[in-house]
Design a protein around this motif. Sequence first.
Motif, PDB file in Angstrom:
ATOM      1  N   ALA A 196     -12.500  26.788 -41.126  1.00  0.00           N
ATOM      2  CA  ALA A 196     -11.150  27.191 -41.496  1.00  0.00           C
ATOM      3  C   ALA A 196     -11.151  27.947 -42.807  1.00  0.00           C
ATOM      4  CB  ALA A 196     -10.224  25.972 -41.578  1.00  0.00           C
ATOM      5  N   GLY A 197     -12.055  27.610 -43.751  1.00  0.00           N
ATOM      6  CA  GLY A 197     -12.131  28.285 -45.044  1.00  0.00           C
ATOM      7  C   GLY A 197     -12.966  29.541 -45.015  1.00  0.00           C
ATOM      8  N   GLY A 198     -13.575  29.873 -43.928  1.00  0.00           N
ATOM      9  CA  GLY A 198     -14.344  31.099 -43.838  1.00  0.00           C
ATOM     10  C   GLY A 198     -15.784  30.950 -44.257  1.00  0.00           C
ATOM     11  N   ALA A 199     -16.236  29.734 -44.606  1.00  0.00           N
ATOM     12  CA  ALA A 199     -17.616  29.544 -45.048  1.00  0.00           C
ATOM     13  C   ALA A 199     -18.508  29.248 -43.863  1.00  0.00           C
ATOM     14  CB  ALA A 199     -17.698  28.395 -46.048  1.00  0.00           C
ATOM     15  N   VAL A 200     -19.773  29.605 -43.980  1.00  0.00           N
ATOM     16  CA  VAL A 200     -20.757  29.391 -42.947  1.00  0.00           C
ATOM     17  C   VAL A 200     -21.911  28.601 -43.511  1.00  0.00           C
ATOM     18  CG1 VAL A 200     -22.317  30.486 -41.298  1.00  0.00           C
ATOM     19  CG2 VAL A 200     -20.106  31.542 -41.806  1.00  0.00           C
ATOM     20  N   ASN A 201     -22.323  27.567 -42.799  1.00  0.00           N
ATOM     21  CA  ASN A 201     -23.433  26.742 -43.247  1.00  0.00           C
ATOM     22  C   ASN A 201     -24.720  27.554 -43.160  1.00  0.00           C
ATOM     23  OD1 ASN A 201     -25.352  24.840 -43.771  1.00  0.00           O
ATOM     24  ND2 ASN A 201     -24.724  23.429 -42.134  1.00  0.00           N
ATOM     25  N   PRO A 202     -25.383  27.802 -44.274  1.00  0.00           N
ATOM     26  CA  PRO A 202     -26.608  28.612 -44.222  1.00  0.00           C
ATOM     27  C   PRO A 202     -27.753  27.891 -43.532  1.00  0.00           C
ATOM     28  CG  PRO A 202     -26.294  27.754 -46.428  1.00  0.00           C
ATOM     29  CD  PRO A 202     -25.059  27.406 -45.657  1.00  0.00           C
ATOM     30  N   PHE A 203     -27.676  26.546 -43.435  1.00  0.00           N
ATOM     31  CA  PHE A 203     -28.749  25.783 -42.792  1.00  0.00           C
ATOM     32  C   PHE A 203     -28.539  25.627 -41.280  1.00  0.00           C
ATOM     33  CE2 PHE A 203     -28.391  24.250 -47.164  1.00  0.00           C
ATOM     34  CZ  PHE A 203     -29.651  24.548 -47.630  1.00  0.00           C
ATOM     35  N   LYS A 204     -27.388  26.093 -40.789  1.00  0.00           N
ATOM     36  CA  LYS A 204     -27.092  25.939 -39.377  1.00  0.00           C
ATOM     37  C   LYS A 204     -27.999  26.847 -38.547  1.00  0.00           C
ATOM     38  CE  LYS A 204     -23.368  26.599 -36.025  1.00  0.00           C
ATOM     39  NZ  LYS A 204     -21.950  26.995 -35.831  1.00  0.00           N
ATOM     40  N   GLY A 250      -6.932  14.809 -32.615  1.00  0.00           N
ATOM     41  CA  GLY A 250      -8.148  14.199 -33.145  1.00  0.00           C
ATOM     42  C   GLY A 250      -8.267  14.506 -34.616  1.00  0.00           C
ATOM     43  N   TYR A 251      -9.325  14.028 -35.203  1.00  0.00           N
ATOM     44  CA  TYR A 251      -9.591  14.270 -36.608  1.00  0.00           C
ATOM     45  C   TYR A 251     -10.322  15.590 -36.781  1.00  0.00           C
ATOM     46  CZ  TYR A 251      -8.284   9.450 -37.654  1.00  0.00           C
ATOM     47  OH  TYR A 251      -7.599   8.288 -37.799  1.00  0.00           O
ATOM     48  N   ALA A 252      -9.937  16.318 -37.843  1.00  0.00           N
ATOM     49  CA  ALA A 252     -10.696  17.501 -38.205  1.00  0.00           C
ATOM     50  C   ALA A 252     -11.990  17.062 -38.868  1.00  0.00           C
ATOM     51  CB  ALA A 252      -9.883  18.387 -39.153  1.00  0.00           C
ATOM     52  N   THR A 253     -13.063  17.775 -38.634  1.00  0.00           N
ATOM     53  CA  THR A 253     -14.371  17.447 -39.205  1.00  0.00           C
ATOM     54  C   THR A 253     -14.698  18.416 -40.317  1.00  0.00           C
ATOM     55  OG1 THR A 253     -15.509  18.842 -37.619  1.00  0.00           O
ATOM     56  CG2 THR A 253     -15.134  16.566 -36.973  1.00  0.00           C
ATOM     57  N   ALA A 254     -15.756  18.110 -41.029  1.00  0.00           N
ATOM     58  CA  ALA A 254     -16.198  19.004 -42.094  1.00  0.00           C
ATOM     59  C   ALA A 254     -16.538  20.373 -41.535  1.00  0.00           C
ATOM     60  CB  ALA A 254     -17.417  18.405 -42.811  1.00  0.00           C
ATOM     61  N   ARG A 255     -17.043  20.371 -40.332  1.00  0.00           N
ATOM     62  CA  ARG A 255     -17.409  21.638 -39.698  1.00  0.00           C
ATOM     63  C   ARG A 255     -16.181  22.484 -39.431  1.00  0.00           C
ATOM     64  NH1 ARG A 255     -20.415  22.023 -33.836  1.00  0.00           N
ATOM     65  NH2 ARG A 255     -20.165  24.272 -33.533  1.00  0.00           N
ATOM     66  N   GLU A 284     -16.785  19.579 -50.203  1.00  0.00           N
ATOM     67  CA  GLU A 284     -16.156  18.699 -51.202  1.00  0.00           C
ATOM     68  C   GLU A 284     -14.645  18.760 -51.096  1.00  0.00           C
ATOM     69  OE1 GLU A 284     -16.095  18.118 -56.088  1.00  0.00           O
ATOM     70  OE2 GLU A 284     -17.260  19.724 -55.153  1.00  0.00           O
ATOM     71  N   GLN A 285     -14.127  19.960 -50.811  1.00  0.00           N
ATOM     72  CA  GLN A 285     -12.680  20.074 -50.650  1.00  0.00           C
ATOM     73  C   GLN A 285     -12.187  19.248 -49.476  1.00  0.00           C
ATOM     74  OE1 GLN A 285     -11.415  23.998 -49.664  1.00  0.00           O
ATOM     75  NE2 GLN A 285      -9.268  23.627 -50.142  1.00  0.00           N
ATOM     76  N   PHE A 286     -12.977  19.243 -48.385  1.00  0.00           N
ATOM     77  CA  PHE A 286     -12.597  18.441 -47.212  1.00  0.00           C
ATOM     78  C   PHE A 286     -12.655  16.954 -47.536  1.00  0.00           C
ATOM     79  CE2 PHE A 286     -13.777  16.065 -43.439  1.00  0.00           C
ATOM     80  CZ  PHE A 286     -12.724  16.392 -42.612  1.00  0.00           C
ATOM     81  N   LYS A 290      -6.470  17.608 -42.064  1.00  0.00           N
ATOM     82  CA  LYS A 290      -7.124  16.370 -41.660  1.00  0.00           C
ATOM     83  C   LYS A 290      -7.120  16.191 -40.149  1.00  0.00           C
ATOM     84  CE  LYS A 290      -6.879  11.355 -42.174  1.00  0.00           C
ATOM     85  NZ  LYS A 290      -6.156  10.212 -42.762  1.00  0.00           N
ATOM     86  N   PHE A 291      -6.099  16.682 -39.488  1.00  0.00           N
ATOM     87  CA  PHE A 291      -5.956  16.449 -38.051  1.00  0.00           C
ATOM     88  C   PHE A 291      -6.022  17.765 -37.271  1.00  0.00           C
ATOM     89  CE2 PHE A 291      -3.147  13.262 -40.161  1.00  0.00           C
ATOM     90  CZ  PHE A 291      -3.938  12.154 -39.936  1.00  0.00           C
ATOM     91  N   ARG A 292      -6.446  17.616 -36.030  1.00  0.00           N
ATOM     92  CA  ARG A 292      -6.288  18.697 -35.059  1.00  0.00           C
ATOM     93  C   ARG A 292      -4.989  18.431 -34.317  1.00  0.00           C
ATOM     94  NH1 ARG A 292      -9.510  18.393 -31.125  1.00  0.00           N
ATOM     95  NH2 ARG A 292     -10.563  16.428 -31.596  1.00  0.00           N
ATOM     96  N   LEU A 293      -4.083  19.406 -34.342  1.00  0.00           N
ATOM     97  CA  LEU A 293      -2.732  19.191 -33.856  1.00  0.00           C
ATOM     98  C   LEU A 293      -2.437  20.091 -32.661  1.00  0.00           C
ATOM     99  CD1 LEU A 293      -0.940  19.175 -37.329  1.00  0.00           C
ATOM    100  CD2 LEU A 293      -1.716  17.201 -36.021  1.00  0.00           C
ATOM    101  N   ALA A 294      -1.463  19.666 -31.855  1.00  0.00           N
ATOM    102  CA  ALA A 294      -0.987  20.455 -30.717  1.00  0.00           C
ATOM    103  C   ALA A 294       0.527  20.339 -30.660  1.00  0.00           C
ATOM    104  CB  ALA A 294      -1.604  19.967 -29.409  1.00  0.00           C
ATOM    105  N   PRO A 295       1.238  21.431 -30.405  1.00  0.00           N
ATOM    106  CA  PRO A 295       2.704  21.369 -30.386  1.00  0.00           C
ATOM    107  C   PRO A 295       3.229  20.641 -29.160  1.00  0.00           C
ATOM    108  CG  PRO A 295       1.960  23.537 -29.703  1.00  0.00           C
ATOM    109  CD  PRO A 295       0.730  22.783 -30.137  1.00  0.00           C
ATOM    110  N   ILE A 296       4.386  20.019 -29.321  1.00  0.00           N
ATOM    111  CA  ILE A 296       5.129  19.411 -28.213  1.00  0.00           C
ATOM    112  C   ILE A 296       6.250  20.371 -27.872  1.00  0.00           C
ATOM    113  CG2 ILE A 296       6.456  17.419 -27.441  1.00  0.00           C
ATOM    114  CD1 ILE A 296       5.037  15.756 -29.572  1.00  0.00           C
ATOM    115  N   ALA A 297       6.197  20.950 -26.669  1.00  0.00           N
ATOM    116  CA  ALA A 297       7.146  22.004 -26.313  1.00  0.00           C
ATOM    117  C   ALA A 297       7.476  21.923 -24.830  1.00  0.00           C
ATOM    118  CB  ALA A 297       6.569  23.378 -26.655  1.00  0.00           C
ATOM    119  N   LYS A 298       8.479  22.688 -24.433  1.00  0.00           N
ATOM    120  CA  LYS A 298       8.874  22.738 -23.026  1.00  0.00           C
ATOM    121  C   LYS A 298       8.003  23.752 -22.279  1.00  0.00           C
ATOM    122  CE  LYS A 298      13.668  21.160 -23.229  1.00  0.00           C
ATOM    123  NZ  LYS A 298      15.078  21.475 -22.896  1.00  0.00           N
TER     124      LYS A 298
END
Length: 415
Positions: free
Chosen positions: A389-397, A379-384, A23-25, A32-40
């Motif tokens: 990221a929050g430390g929760a594990v899907n019990p049905f997985k 890309g977009y971050a997913t609910a998974r 629900e928080q997601f 919301k996004f998967r990010l990568a730094p722009i660096a030298k």
Amino acid sequence: MMAKHSINVAFAAALAAFLGCTEQFAKKEGPKFRLAPIAKTDIVKTVEATGTVAPIKKVEVGAQVNGRIIKLFVDFNSHVTNGQVVALIDPQVYDAQYKSALAQLHANEANVMKCEAALVLAEKTLVRKESLSKKQLASVADYDSALEARDIAAASLKQAKAQVEQSHASVSQARANLNYCTIVSPVDGTVIVRSVDEGQTVVSSMNAVPLFTIAEDLSRIQVEATVPEADVGTIREGQSVTFTADAYRKRFKGVVRQVRLASTTVNNVVTYPIIIEAANDDPNAMLFPGMTANISVETARAEGVVAVSAAALRFRPNPADYDAAKAAAGGEIPRGRKIWIKDGETGMKFVKVEEGVSDTSYTQLVGADNLEGREAILGYATARTAANAGGAVNPFKPKFPQRNKNRGTAPEPRK
């Protein structure tokens, strides 16, 4: 009863944690996004291939006559010099043929002397007959007979001289065959193949029978590799190459010397051979002909350049975010290569870029020094991913089976 109640409470707590994270997601309170730094960074583009180590120049030493090998003077790995005797074929038959041809030559030379004497006599007889015929002391028929005898003697002399020339050719051929019984090395080098043994009979037909293969100089070697047509266009003569061999734990350096145009098609895959030349003067890591080499050709290099993960150039926003970015850009998003960067907490905007060197993992952004330190969207971050990221594990997985339980006894991988 009490144990069953405890299990239900734990299950409910886990389910509540998972649903709360989801629900928080959904409320977009998490990332919301998967990010990568722009660096030298440094980018090196390479082409990988497999090849075979071979001498730069090798010569097959063969037998041009038939006969039994009565002596071998060299063996595998023997160092030979130009003109050194390496094998001997039984010369008995060819020595007899040479002596016979020489005797025939002497007989033909004697025949020439005989024909010359006959010609001198015929010319003297012709002169006498001509003188008597003028004085009408000899008939015309006698004069004609003398003339005919002179001409026949001259022709016989020419024929005898031709036979002498033919005998000279026969002697030369017989001498050459006799010399071919002594096989010598045509170059300086090392014997890498020996195909015969003493006592073996070799039979030469249209082609010379190979006895030895000599590598002229093993202090420098070449690697013959095949490259797919998709990569061969980036390979040029003079490019740096590194390669490894399974026999040694080190990397060797070489240079591309030739890109051959002789294509080969196997299973509908077109490949082209490339030749890499390298030094082979290290006695502790000598490369042997026939070894397999895993090569890496450096086709491009960019050091200290602004770069981003190649996945950022493949990202495409969903329609809603695209429309929002389009509206923010004044209703127009130009064509061409671009990356998307985060704008605020949940928004995004595009930046046009020009690609440079790419190694399939990272891509250089030409003239984009102002983007250094920013973050590009992959890309977009997913609910998974949010739940993880929050430390929760899907019990049905479902749980994946454990693998490599004997990891402690397995050998360590090569480095």
